[in-house]
Design a protein around this motif. Structure first.
Motif, short mmCIF file in Angstrom:
data_model
loop_
_atom_site.label_atom_id
_atom_site.label_comp_id
_atom_site.label_asym_id
_atom_site.label_seq_id
_atom_site.Cartn_x
_atom_site.Cartn_y
_atom_site.Cartn_z
N THR A 6 0.73 -0.61 0.16
CA THR A 6 0.65 0.09 0.34
C THR A 6 0.86 1.46 -0.18
OG1 THR A 6 0.05 0.38 2.41
CG2 THR A 6 -1.49 -1.25 1.23
N ASP A 7 0.01 2.46 0.21
CA ASP A 7 1.10 3.72 -0.07
C ASP A 7 0.62 4.30 1.50
OD1 ASP A 7 1.92 3.71 -1.89
OD2 ASP A 7 0.23 4.26 -3.22
N ARG A 8 0.06 3.92 2.57
CA ARG A 8 -0.36 4.32 3.77
C ARG A 8 1.03 4.60 4.11
NH1 ARG A 8 -5.26 3.51 5.71
NH2 ARG A 8 -6.90 1.71 4.54
N GLU A 9 1.09 5.79 5.36
CA GLU A 9 1.94 5.78 6.15
C GLU A 9 2.39 4.91 6.54
OE1 GLU A 9 0.38 9.82 8.23
OE2 GLU A 9 2.22 9.65 9.69
N MET A 10 3.48 5.06 7.66
CA MET A 10 4.06 4.18 7.81
C MET A 10 4.82 4.51 9.63
SD MET A 10 5.57 0.73 6.10
CE MET A 10 6.40 2.42 5.14
N ALA A 44 14.85 3.93 0.29
CA ALA A 44 16.21 5.95 -1.02
C ALA A 44 15.88 5.13 -1.87
CB ALA A 44 16.90 5.47 1.10
N ALA A 45 16.24 3.59 -1.58
CA ALA A 45 17.11 3.26 -3.31
C ALA A 45 15.99 3.33 -4.35
CB ALA A 45 17.87 2.10 -3.00
N HIS A 46 15.03 2.70 -3.66
CA HIS A 46 14.36 2.69 -5.07
C HIS A 46 12.74 3.93 -5.05
CE1 HIS A 46 15.03 -1.42 -6.07
NE2 HIS A 46 16.09 -0.76 -4.82
N GLY A 47 13.75 4.71 -4.40
CA GLY A 47 12.28 5.96 -4.41
C GLY A 47 10.70 6.07 -3.91
N ILE A 48 10.75 4.85 -2.91
CA ILE A 48 9.39 4.70 -2.96
C ILE A 48 9.63 5.47 -1.50
CG2 ILE A 48 8.08 3.23 -1.01
CD1 ILE A 48 9.62 0.44 -1.67
N ALA A 49 8.61 6.50 -2.27
CA ALA A 49 8.44 7.39 -0.80
C ALA A 49 7.42 7.40 0.06
CB ALA A 49 8.43 9.07 -1.38
N ARG A 50 6.91 7.02 0.92
CA ARG A 50 5.38 6.78 2.13
C ARG A 50 6.67 6.61 3.13
NH1 ARG A 50 4.07 0.67 2.49
NH2 ARG A 50 3.22 1.14 3.96
N LYS A 51 5.21 7.29 3.85
CA LYS A 51 5.97 9.14 4.80
C LYS A 51 6.13 7.37 5.84
CE LYS A 51 3.89 11.89 7.50
NZ LYS A 51 5.09 12.73 8.29
N THR A 52 7.01 7.64 6.73
CA THR A 52 7.23 6.62 7.41
C THR A 52 8.01 7.50 8.97
OG1 THR A 52 8.05 5.80 5.91
CG2 THR A 52 9.03 5.31 7.59
N THR A 53 7.59 6.89 9.71
CA THR A 53 8.34 7.97 11.00
C THR A 53 8.81 6.02 11.37
OG1 THR A 53 6.69 9.38 11.30
CG2 THR A 53 8.48 8.98 13.58
N TYR A 54 10.38 6.53 12.41
CA TYR A 54 11.06 5.22 13.01
C TYR A 54 11.49 5.94 14.32
CZ TYR A 54 14.34 1.75 13.37
OH TYR A 54 14.87 0.49 14.13
N PHE A 55 10.60 5.04 15.52
CA PHE A 55 10.87 5.27 16.58
C PHE A 55 12.28 4.37 16.88
CE2 PHE A 55 6.80 7.24 15.91
CZ PHE A 55 6.66 8.86 16.49
N PHE A 56 12.81 4.63 17.36
CA PHE A 56 14.11 3.07 18.27
C PHE A 56 13.92 3.69 19.90
CE2 PHE A 56 18.52 1.58 18.63
CZ PHE A 56 17.94 0.44 18.43
N GLY A 57 14.09 3.09 20.91
CA GLY A 57 14.50 3.25 22.14
C GLY A 57 15.29 1.91 22.39
N ALA A 58 16.11 3.18 23.46
CA ALA A 58 17.52 2.20 23.89
C ALA A 58 17.55 2.65 25.90
CB ALA A 58 18.53 2.95 23.69
N VAL A 59 18.12 2.59 26.44
CA VAL A 59 18.03 3.14 27.73
C VAL A 59 19.07 4.00 27.76
CG1 VAL A 59 18.38 1.99 30.10
CG2 VAL A 59 17.45 0.65 27.91
N ARG A 60 20.26 3.94 27.74
CA ARG A 60 21.32 4.97 27.37
C ARG A 60 21.73 5.55 25.80
NH1 ARG A 60 24.64 5.33 32.68
NH2 ARG A 60 25.57 6.86 31.36
N ALA A 61 23.04 6.34 26.54
CA ALA A 61 23.33 6.51 24.89
C ALA A 61 24.41 5.73 24.24
CB ALA A 61 23.93 7.91 24.61
#
Lengths: 154, 370
Positions: free
Chosen positions: B240-244, B264-281
């Motif tokens: 689909t083209d849904r936001e992710m 990025a390499a294939h021009g798939i421009a679906r709006k995407t927000t990536y949340f990545f969690g960790a404890v410390r830096a």
């Protein structure tokens, strides 16, 4: 049991360097738990509460209510089956419960909680996740303690 | 008075005879019984295989290049290797009973490591498992990403190419070593880009006491030969083209690192927000690379967060549990798709937040770390 041996389900197995048979390990720990005035389920219940709180903390330290205990879960990929062969799977990863006042630490896994609660198995001596019932009782304030001397016997 | 001694002696003798007979039967089956060739009909005639009888279905299929994922190495404890055996499976073994539901028993589902091939059989294997193959490769590079996470780059040698979708996983073979008597397989998502089809990369976090990760962290070296099978899994981008919304922690980074570079390499421009969690830096990795992608592509937003940063981390980004951060950043996800990869605890907690945002379950995809 074959599945308790090193390399069967995990690198170190569940018996450590304990030369006693499984029946003797189970009997000795059952006697220790009874001497504390507890059941295996009491012990497993306390460990389970801390485990659930730690998992909910997503690896950040979590202060357990009503004391100095801090629980932290270290995630790991995958699942491990119970060596008892009931077909139950448990998340890998370990729970570290630390007493902030004494710095005493207890390290166990979600599988440990099941093995204690359902089978009264605290693992063999020298096993990485061996749990001494008395240590759990002391840290979580459960049951009778050596200092709670029975005055009638004096 | 009842004579006790003769009764005890008789009972002991009966036990001894029964035990001896059982031992003789087991030894006879192992060393004397010859099953000959048996035919396995996979997926109603799609594939017909002839195997030598006597081995388990799991082992027999593996010998023919059909790899059924298993977490316990065929010991009948994990119940991962379930398949429907529609004909010729024989009676259900006691070791299977505890692992199967009543419905599964009614549907002829079996634990394939516990079923021996003794005669011709018909079985159903999911299509995605049939496309998996066995690969050999050489470790080209091992890189430390954090104190307990490594990146493993494997160049393929046989076959030299692999086709997969971003988000899929392989099963890496850790050979027998030390007290571990036999090879084990463990599943890892590929973090590499499918376009580079002559190698794969894996992001592996050390599991305390883990057989495979201990081998990777303490024994495996650059130049070593490794074996794996795959690709597996249906955790990949939808059509689909849904936001992710992507949510991950720890080595849950792997599929998303593959997906974002593929997009990025294939021009798939679906709006995407990536949340990545960790404890410390110190638990964060690929931070600069992901921030660069965030700068380069309007459709991609990267939101790293620390749950317990210390002063020395000098962290000015998002703080709190990753699930809380998602809650703050995603006001209404009712039109979005959500992709989760991490520990069961993280996936479950994120699932509750997602549900509260009104995202229906059919638009939530997850990889629960095995």
């Amino acid at each position: 049991m074959e599945l308790l041996a090193p390399g069967a389900l995990c690198r170190d197995g569940f018996l450590g360097d304990d030369h006693r048979g499984l029946a003797e390990i189970l009997d000795t720990d059952r006697a220790a738990v009874e001497a504390l005035g507890l059941t295996h389920r009491d012990i497993a219940g306390a460990l389970d509460t801390a485990c659930r709180a730690a998992i909910a903390g997503l690896e950040a330290p979590v202060h357990l209510p009503g004391g100095n205990l801090v629980a932290q879960f270290h995630d790991a990929m995958g699942v491990i089956p119970s060596p008892w062969g009931e077909g139950k799977l448990f998340a890998k990863g370990e729970v570290v419960v630390t007493d902030a006042a004494t710095e005493e630490r207890l390290i166990y896994t979600p599988l440990s909680v099941h093995l204690i609660g359902e089978h009264g198995f605290y693992e063999g001596r020298g096993s990485p996740y061996r749990i001494e019932p008395a240590k759990v009782a002391r840290m979580f304030g459960l049951g009778k303690h050596p200092n709670d001397s029975d005055t009638t016997s004096e | 008075m009842i004579p006790v001694l003769p009764i005890i002696l008789a009972a002991t003798a009966a036990c001894a005879v029964t035990t001896s007979l059982a031992a003789v039967l087991l030894l006879a089956e192992r060393y004397l019984v010859k099953y000959g060739k048996c035919k396995l009909d996979v997926n109603s005639g799609d594939r017909l295989i002839e195997v030598k009888g006597g081995k388990s279905v799991l082992e027999s299929l593996k010998g023919e290049g059909i790899f059924i994922p298993s977490a316990c190495g065929g010991r009948g404890t994990c119940a991962y290797c379930k398949l429907k055996i529609t004909e010729g499976g024989g009676p259900v073994a006691p070791t299977e009973l505890a692992l199967l539901t009543e419905q599964e028993l009614a549907d002829n589902v079996r634990i394939t490591c516990q079923v021996k091939v003794r005669n011709d059989m018909s079985l159903l294997v999911p299509e995605h498992l049939l496309s998996a193959g066995e690969y050999r490769g050489v470790v080209e590079r091992i890189t430390d990403l954090t104190h307990d996470i490594k990146n493993l780059r494997i160049r393929l040698t046989e076959p030299e190419r692999i086709k997969y979708r971003p988000g899929q996983y392989i099963q890496l073979e850790a050979p027998a070593y030390g007290d571990n008597p036999e090879a084990v397989y463990r599943a890892y998502s590929m973090s590499s880009m499918p376009d580079e089809d002559n190698c794969i990369e894996l992001i592996i976090r050390l599991v305390p006491g883990g057989i495979c990760t201990t081998w990777v962290f303490t024994m495996l070296a650059e130049g070593d030969e490794v074996r794996f099978n795959g690709p597996y899994g249906d955790f990949h981008l939808s059509e689909t083209d849904r936001e992710m919304v992507w949510i991950a922690g720890g080595s849950g980074m792997a599929p998303f690192w593959s997906m974002v570079r593929h997009m990025a390499a294939h021009g798939i421009a679906r709006k995407t927000t990536y949340f990545f969690g960790a404890v410390r830096a110190a638990d964060l990795f690929l931070l600069d690379e992901l921030r660069k992608l965030d700068d380069q592509h309007e459709w991609f937003t990267f939101v790293p967060a620390l749950s317990a940063p210390a002063d020395e981390d000098k962290w000015y980004g998002e703080t709190g549990l990753i699930t809380d951060v998602v809650g703050r950043h995603v006001p209404d996800g009712s039109q979005a798709e959500v992709y989760l990869c991490g520990s069961p605890g993280m996936v479950d907690a994120a699932g509750r937040v997602i549900e509260a945002k009104g995202i229906p379950p059919e638009r939530v995809f997850f990889d629960k770390f095995g």
